[in-house]
Design a protein around this motif. Sequence first.
Motif, PDB file in Angstrom:
ATOM      1  N   ASN A  39       0.808  -1.221   0.000  1.00 49.29           N
ATOM      2  CA  ASN A  39       0.000   0.000   0.000  1.00 49.29           C
ATOM      3  C   ASN A  39       0.844   1.275   0.000  1.00 49.29           C
ATOM      4  OD1 ASN A  39       0.856  -0.126   2.614  1.00 49.29           O
ATOM      5  ND2 ASN A  39      -1.176  -0.337   3.515  1.00 49.29           N
ATOM      6  N   GLU A  40       2.168   1.133  -0.017  1.00 53.34           N
ATOM      7  CA  GLU A  40       3.061   2.286  -0.155  1.00 53.34           C
ATOM      8  C   GLU A  40       3.765   2.289  -1.508  1.00 53.34           C
ATOM      9  OE1 GLU A  40       5.656   2.210   3.195  1.00 53.34           O
ATOM     10  OE2 GLU A  40       4.054   2.637   4.617  1.00 53.34           O
ATOM     11  N   GLU A  73      -5.603   1.034  -5.468  1.00 51.91           N
ATOM     12  CA  GLU A  73      -6.662   1.542  -4.595  1.00 51.91           C
ATOM     13  C   GLU A  73      -7.933   0.734  -4.790  1.00 51.91           C
ATOM     14  OE1 GLU A  73      -7.453   5.715  -4.562  1.00 51.91           O
ATOM     15  OE2 GLU A  73      -5.324   6.230  -4.724  1.00 51.91           O
ATOM     16  N   HIS A  74      -8.645   0.554  -3.697  1.00 44.64           N
ATOM     17  CA  HIS A  74      -9.949  -0.109  -3.728  1.00 44.64           C
ATOM     18  C   HIS A  74     -10.864   0.651  -2.775  1.00 44.64           C
ATOM     19  CE1 HIS A  74     -12.899  -3.246  -4.168  1.00 44.64           C
ATOM     20  NE2 HIS A  74     -12.979  -3.364  -2.847  1.00 44.64           N
ATOM     21  N   GLU A  75     -11.963   1.146  -3.323  1.00 49.36           N
ATOM     22  CA  GLU A  75     -12.927   1.934  -2.552  1.00 49.36           C
ATOM     23  C   GLU A  75     -12.249   3.082  -1.812  1.00 49.36           C
ATOM     24  OE1 GLU A  75     -15.161  -0.810  -0.150  1.00 49.36           O
ATOM     25  OE2 GLU A  75     -16.099  -1.728  -1.907  1.00 49.36           O
ATOM     26  N   GLY A  76     -11.309   3.746  -2.490  1.00 45.30           N
ATOM     27  CA  GLY A  76     -10.651   4.917  -1.932  1.00 45.30           C
ATOM     28  C   GLY A  76      -9.517   4.645  -0.964  1.00 45.30           C
ATOM     29  N   LYS A  77      -9.232   3.379  -0.679  1.00 43.53           N
ATOM     30  CA  LYS A  77      -8.135   3.037   0.233  1.00 43.53           C
ATOM     31  C   LYS A  77      -7.014   2.374  -0.548  1.00 43.53           C
ATOM     32  CE  LYS A  77     -10.797   2.357   4.425  1.00 43.53           C
ATOM     33  NZ  LYS A  77     -11.068   1.465   5.544  1.00 43.53           N
ATOM     34  N   LYS A  78      -5.782   2.682  -0.169  1.00 43.88           N
ATOM     35  CA  LYS A  78      -4.627   2.042  -0.792  1.00 43.88           C
ATOM     36  C   LYS A  78      -4.525   0.608  -0.273  1.00 43.88           C
ATOM     37  CE  LYS A  78      -2.399   6.361  -1.391  1.00 43.88           C
ATOM     38  NZ  LYS A  78      -1.781   6.986  -2.326  1.00 43.88           N
ATOM     39  N   VAL A  79      -4.304  -0.327  -1.198  1.00 49.54           N
ATOM     40  CA  VAL A  79      -4.286  -1.751  -0.849  1.00 49.54           C
ATOM     41  C   VAL A  79      -3.067  -2.440  -1.450  1.00 49.54           C
ATOM     42  CG1 VAL A  79      -6.804  -1.924  -0.658  1.00 49.54           C
ATOM     43  CG2 VAL A  79      -5.708  -2.334  -2.859  1.00 49.54           C
ATOM     44  N   ASN A  80      -2.740  -3.613  -0.886  1.00 48.54           N
ATOM     45  CA  ASN A  80      -1.707  -4.478  -1.452  1.00 48.54           C
ATOM     46  C   ASN A  80      -2.267  -5.136  -2.711  1.00 48.54           C
ATOM     47  OD1 ASN A  80      -0.105  -3.898   0.748  1.00 48.54           O
ATOM     48  ND2 ASN A  80      -0.575  -5.798   1.813  1.00 48.54           N
TER      49      ASN A  80
END
Length: 95
Positions: A39-40, A73-80
């Motif tokens: 997520n980074e 990103e998924h639903e506005g959140k950063k994801v792996n």
Amino acid sequence: ACFTKNISNHINKNFNLKIADSLGIKGAHRINAIFKIDNEGQVVDVRSRSAYPALKDEAIRVIKTLPKMIPGEHEGKKVNVPYSLPIIIQIAGKE
């Protein structure tokens, strides 16, 4: 498609084919590389499978040299984001 093309170009430029020459192998060989973009945007959890340990190690080395990326990103959140990449090398025989 652009992402895959850029990663393939990076691998083509940086993969050391002399390792395969030193092993004396010829023909097509498949190496499966598996990694995550966290997520980074860092490439993490790099793994690889190959019939030859030296080719497996070289695939891991090359994948670890990938630059930092824009995280998914998924639903506005950063994801792996997990990623699987087949690397096929073609070694021509000396005739």
